[in-house]
Motif scaffolding. Structure first.
Motif, short mmCIF file in Angstrom:
data_model
loop_
_atom_site.label_atom_id
_atom_site.label_comp_id
_atom_site.label_asym_id
_atom_site.label_seq_id
_atom_site.Cartn_x
_atom_site.Cartn_y
_atom_site.Cartn_z
N ASP A 7 0.52 -1.43 -0.09
CA ASP A 7 -0.02 0.23 -0.18
C ASP A 7 1.44 1.12 0.16
O ASP A 7 0.75 1.79 0.91
CB ASP A 7 -0.87 0.63 1.33
CG ASP A 7 -2.25 0.54 1.00
OD1 ASP A 7 -2.31 1.39 0.11
OD2 ASP A 7 -3.15 0.66 2.36
N GLN A 46 -9.09 -0.46 3.36
CA GLN A 46 -8.97 0.80 3.32
C GLN A 46 -8.69 0.92 2.38
O GLN A 46 -9.48 1.70 1.54
CB GLN A 46 -8.32 1.73 4.26
CG GLN A 46 -8.11 1.61 5.97
CD GLN A 46 -7.69 2.09 6.52
OE1 GLN A 46 -6.60 2.77 6.39
NE2 GLN A 46 -8.77 3.05 7.29
N SER A 47 -7.53 0.11 1.38
CA SER A 47 -6.71 0.55 0.32
C SER A 47 -6.84 -1.15 -0.66
O SER A 47 -7.34 -0.53 -2.47
CB SER A 47 -5.79 1.25 0.29
OG SER A 47 -5.35 1.92 -0.68
N SER A 51 -10.07 -2.27 -3.28
CA SER A 51 -8.79 -1.65 -5.34
C SER A 51 -9.49 -3.04 -6.00
O SER A 51 -9.90 -3.13 -7.19
CB SER A 51 -7.81 -1.43 -4.66
OG SER A 51 -7.32 -0.19 -4.28
N VAL A 73 -16.46 1.45 -2.03
CA VAL A 73 -16.59 2.31 -0.99
C VAL A 73 -17.89 2.85 -0.31
O VAL A 73 -16.88 3.20 0.81
CB VAL A 73 -15.85 3.76 -1.45
CG1 VAL A 73 -15.44 5.06 -0.73
CG2 VAL A 73 -14.42 3.38 -1.92
N GLU A 74 -19.25 2.56 -0.90
CA GLU A 74 -20.05 3.33 0.03
C GLU A 74 -20.08 2.11 0.98
O GLU A 74 -20.72 2.09 2.15
CB GLU A 74 -21.38 3.21 -0.77
CG GLU A 74 -22.57 3.54 -0.15
CD GLU A 74 -23.90 3.33 -0.89
OE1 GLU A 74 -24.74 2.72 -0.89
OE2 GLU A 74 -23.62 4.50 -2.40
N ALA A 78 -14.68 2.35 6.14
CA ALA A 78 -13.56 2.85 6.40
C ALA A 78 -12.31 3.21 4.88
O ALA A 78 -11.22 3.23 5.37
CB ALA A 78 -12.17 2.04 6.97
N ALA A 79 -13.08 2.37 3.63
CA ALA A 79 -12.41 2.75 2.53
C ALA A 79 -12.45 4.10 1.92
O ALA A 79 -12.88 4.53 1.64
CB ALA A 79 -13.24 2.11 1.15
N ASP A 80 -10.66 3.78 1.55
CA ASP A 80 -10.39 5.47 1.07
C ASP A 80 -8.89 5.12 0.29
O ASP A 80 -7.48 5.07 0.99
CB ASP A 80 -10.07 6.14 2.14
CG ASP A 80 -9.24 7.45 1.45
OD1 ASP A 80 -9.28 7.91 0.45
OD2 ASP A 80 -8.45 8.32 3.05
N PRO A 81 -9.38 4.04 -0.90
CA PRO A 81 -8.31 3.66 -1.74
C PRO A 81 -7.60 4.36 -1.86
O PRO A 81 -7.64 5.10 -2.72
CB PRO A 81 -8.50 3.14 -2.92
CG PRO A 81 -10.07 2.94 -2.70
CD PRO A 81 -10.55 3.97 -1.66
N GLN A 82 -6.00 4.26 -2.14
CA GLN A 82 -4.65 4.94 -2.51
C GLN A 82 -4.93 5.40 -4.36
O GLN A 82 -5.13 4.55 -4.53
CB GLN A 82 -3.72 4.24 -2.97
CG GLN A 82 -3.29 4.26 -0.61
CD GLN A 82 -2.35 5.73 -0.48
OE1 GLN A 82 -2.00 5.90 -1.09
NE2 GLN A 82 -1.99 5.21 0.89
#
Length: 102
Positions: A7, A46-47, A51, A73-74, A78-82
């Protein structure tokens, strides 16, 4: 199955990023085709997890890539992909789509 996906956007850490992401998404599809339950796991989902999940949806379920990214993501609070992973998912999905259109 274990996948080596770091990541971190440094190219030297993910020398075959597109291949690894594609292999992970294809593995999800193969396991599901065998009737197996598939759990994607990374440190905090998260990432890397979102993905791979979005790429699986785009490549194997026919979900448009932007919708796949948004829905994953919805679904994962906690999802917040790089950004480098999102870019790779888009690139792989668009390349695959282009090949299928020919």
């Amino acid at each position: 199955m274990e996948v080596w996906l770091i990541d971190d956007p440094k190219p030297e850490l993910n020398r075959n990023l597109d291949l690894v992401l594609r292999d992970a998404a294809d593995a999800v599809a193969a396991f599901r085709a065998e009737g197996k339950t598939v759990l994607l796991h990374c440190v905090q989902a998260q990432s890397r997890t979102p993905s791979v999940a979005a790429l699986y949806a785009a490549l194997h379920r026919g979900v448009p890539v932007e919708r796949a990214l948004a829905e994953v993501v919805e679904a994962l609070p906690a999802a917040d992909p790089q950004p480098f992973l999102v870019d790779a998912v888009r690139r792989i999905a668009s390349t695959t789509q282009t090949r299928h259109d020919r």
